[in-house]
Design a protein around this motif. Sequence first.
Motif, PDB file in Angstrom:
ATOM      1  N   MET A   1      -4.500   8.927  10.365  1.00  9.41           N
ATOM      2  CA  MET A   1      -5.563   8.847   9.370  1.00  9.41           C
ATOM      3  C   MET A   1      -5.381   7.558   8.560  1.00  9.41           C
ATOM      4  N   SER A   2      -6.460   6.812   8.368  1.00  4.41           N
ATOM      5  CA  SER A   2      -6.350   5.556   7.632  1.00  4.41           C
ATOM      6  C   SER A   2      -6.428   5.810   6.122  1.00  4.41           C
ATOM      7  N   GLU A   3      -5.760   4.958   5.417  1.00  2.43           N
ATOM      8  CA  GLU A   3      -5.708   5.055   3.960  1.00  2.43           C
ATOM      9  C   GLU A   3      -7.028   4.602   3.355  1.00  2.43           C
ATOM     10  N   GLU A   4      -7.446   5.284   2.287  1.00  2.00           N
ATOM     11  CA  GLU A   4      -8.677   4.917   1.593  1.00  2.00           C
ATOM     12  C   GLU A   4      -8.486   3.612   0.829  1.00  2.00           C
ATOM     13  N   ILE A   5      -9.441   2.704   0.989  1.00  2.40           N
ATOM     14  CA  ILE A   5      -9.410   1.405   0.327  1.00  2.40           C
ATOM     15  C   ILE A   5     -10.655   1.288  -0.542  1.00  2.40           C
ATOM     16  N   SER A   6     -10.482   0.803  -1.772  1.00  2.00           N
ATOM     17  CA  SER A   6     -11.640   0.558  -2.640  1.00  2.00           C
ATOM     18  C   SER A   6     -11.829  -0.949  -2.778  1.00  2.00           C
ATOM     19  N   TYR A   7     -13.089  -1.359  -2.866  1.00  2.00           N
ATOM     20  CA  TYR A   7     -13.455  -2.776  -2.934  1.00  2.00           C
ATOM     21  C   TYR A   7     -14.217  -3.025  -4.224  1.00  2.00           C
ATOM     22  N   ASN A  49      -5.530  -0.185  -2.443  1.00  5.65           N
ATOM     23  CA  ASN A  49      -5.274   1.137  -1.891  1.00  5.65           C
ATOM     24  C   ASN A  49      -5.308   2.170  -3.012  1.00  5.65           C
ATOM     25  N   LYS A  50      -5.053   3.430  -2.686  1.00 10.65           N
ATOM     26  CA  LYS A  50      -5.109   4.500  -3.691  1.00 10.65           C
ATOM     27  C   LYS A  50      -4.122   4.300  -4.839  1.00 10.65           C
ATOM     28  N   ARG A  82      -7.193  -3.506  10.073  1.00 14.17           N
ATOM     29  CA  ARG A  82      -7.850  -2.262   9.662  1.00 14.17           C
ATOM     30  C   ARG A  82      -9.282  -2.506   9.190  1.00 14.17           C
ATOM     31  N   ILE A  84     -10.161  -4.609   6.754  1.00  7.53           N
ATOM     32  CA  ILE A  84     -10.217  -4.948   5.330  1.00  7.53           C
ATOM     33  C   ILE A  84     -10.807  -6.337   5.130  1.00  7.53           C
ATOM     34  N   THR A  87     -14.565  -6.345   5.723  1.00  9.58           N
ATOM     35  CA  THR A  87     -15.317  -5.765   4.605  1.00  9.58           C
ATOM     36  C   THR A  87     -15.335  -6.709   3.408  1.00  9.58           C
TER      37      THR A  87
END
Length: 136
Positions: A1-7, A49-50, A82, A84, A87
């Motif tokens: 499972m990939s880690e949640e990333i916020s932009y 990341n989180k 991934r 990143i 995006t």
Amino acid sequence: MSEEISYTWRDPLTDEEMTDLTHSHGGDPVTGWWNKTKEHSLGWVGARNKKGTLVGFVNVAWDGADHAFLIDTKTRGTFQHRGIATTTVRLAAAHARAAGCEWLHVDFTPELSGSYLNAYGFRPTNAGLIHLPSTT
């Protein structure tokens, strides 16, 4: 499972975070670089990341009008491959467009041409370059 990333666009970033990211990306960080650079930017996209760690970045410099310049694309070494960078570049392009820029320029090394020309949607152009420290 990939880690949640916020932009985020123009999220405050510290010089220490940029130094750490540059080092993890495989670069040679210069302390104080980000504090001087951000003043000349239209904006930047940061990816976290989180835990809030800066894992990706791209800077958008500009001429104050039609031309924006994509520089300093970086992804933390352990977070590469991934999507990143893809995006962050797409978000940077969207923000440059929203700011009224007509053109988004980028320079890259040959090994990155697949990413910039295929994944990011840039097209090849002719350009000129002078390495100023090599000239007198």
